[in-house]
Design an enzyme around this catalytic site. Structure first.
Site, PDB file in Angstrom:
ATOM      1  N   ASP A 156      -2.637  -4.632   0.614  1.00 24.36           N
ATOM      2  CA  ASP A 156      -1.896  -3.632   1.377  1.00 24.36           C
ATOM      3  C   ASP A 156      -0.533  -4.133   1.835  1.00 24.36           C
ATOM      4  O   ASP A 156       0.431  -3.369   1.883  1.00 24.36           O
ATOM      5  CB  ASP A 156      -2.713  -3.191   2.597  1.00 24.36           C
ATOM      6  CG  ASP A 156      -3.977  -2.461   2.202  1.00 24.36           C
ATOM      7  OD1 ASP A 156      -3.881  -1.542   1.373  1.00 24.36           O
ATOM      8  OD2 ASP A 156      -5.062  -2.813   2.708  1.00 24.36           O
ATOM      9  N   GLU A 209       0.835  -1.195   0.000  1.00 23.97           N
ATOM     10  CA  GLU A 209       0.000   0.000   0.000  1.00 23.97           C
ATOM     11  C   GLU A 209       0.872   1.248   0.000  1.00 23.97           C
ATOM     12  O   GLU A 209       1.827   1.361   0.760  1.00 23.97           O
ATOM     13  CB  GLU A 209      -0.893   0.001   1.239  1.00 23.97           C
ATOM     14  CG  GLU A 209      -1.788   1.214   1.381  1.00 23.97           C
ATOM     15  CD  GLU A 209      -2.738   1.343   0.224  1.00 23.97           C
ATOM     16  OE1 GLU A 209      -2.350   2.021  -0.743  1.00 23.97           O
ATOM     17  OE2 GLU A 209      -3.831   0.775   0.267  1.00 23.97           O
TER      18      GLU A 209
END
Length: 252
Positions: free
Chosen positions: A108, A80
């Site tokens: 992420d 992320e």
């Protein structure tokens, strides 16, 4: 809300969130709830990976600030926040190296201990509904989902919470603190409710004479979060500026 964000989040996170919003034509001074949400999500992703390493025996260990970690490998790869092309390059490299399936959407994090991608969620809504929405979108057993709420609740795939209780409690405490600070400033209701946020925005802009030409509907489009993260955040010391350094929220 903008003042709150600048007071209560690490300045580097604030700067990166601003860059992301501006790249997608959004104004942090107007889309202040989105500004706060982006900063919160990024902070949780970094807190999730903070302190966690893998030793020479392949065991997951926690290294406190100040202790030597030069020879240790970070347990989590932060995906992320990277440039989208670079993020997919990292994902492809991980998949080729480990043999895990390639996710449909950019996750992420990647957990090197459990060999799985992780999707982090931070919700202002009912946690079960948000989890189901995430799961329905991802539709992959390869990506582990972990959702946190501002009320201290959490929900994860197969009730596997990945982190130790203390690390998760640290994240929950931070989120609860953000909620309390927002509430003390009268910001929480508008942060939770788009309709209330719209009403407050029009009120604020009207008082500044800036309401003319304002759209009549709230935009629900979600920006890709923090895709312009600077490369310096990805080296071995990427967490140094965040460890134990969360600013105390200042009263206006």
């Amino acid at each position: 809300m903008e003042d709150f964000v600048r007071q209560c989040f690490n300045p580097m996170i604030v700067e990166l969130a601003e860059k992301t919003m501006k790249e997608y034509g959004e104004n942090p001074k107007i889309e202040t709830n989105k500004f706060a949400a982006i900063c919160t999500h990024m902070e949780v992703c970094f807190m999730y990976s903070d302190f966690h390493f893998i030793n020479e025996r392949g065991e997951s260990i926690i290294v406190e600030p100040g202790d030597s970690n030069a020879l240790l490998k970070h347990r989590f790869e932060i995906i992320e926040g990277r440039d989208r092309n670079m993020a997919w390059t990292v994902v492809n490299s991980i998949c080729n190296t480990t043999g895990v399936g390639k996710p449909r959407f950019l996750p992420d994090l990647y957990d090197y201990k459990e060999d799985r991608f992780i999707e982090i969620g931070v919700t202002r809504r009912e946690i079960h509904i948000y989890y189901l929405e995430k799961a329905n979108k991802i539709k992959s057993e390869e990506t582990h989902i972990h959702i946190f709420s501002f009320t201290g609740e959490e929900m994860a795939t197969k009730a596997d919470y990945t982190l130790d209780e203390e690390s998760r409690a640290r994240i929950k405490t931070r989120l609860f603190t953000i909620r309390q600070e927002m509430a003390s400033r009268g910001l929480w209701d508008s942060f939770v409710s788009p309709r209330e946020a719209r009403r407050q925005l029009k009120k604020d802009l009207r008082s500044q004479g800036q309401c003319e030409g304002l759209p009549t509907k709230v935009s629900h489009q979600t920006s890709p979060v923090l895709i312009t993260l600077e490369p310096m955040w990805m080296d071995s010391s990427r967490m140094a500026t965040l460890r134990a350094s969360f600013p105390k929220c200042l009263e206006k």
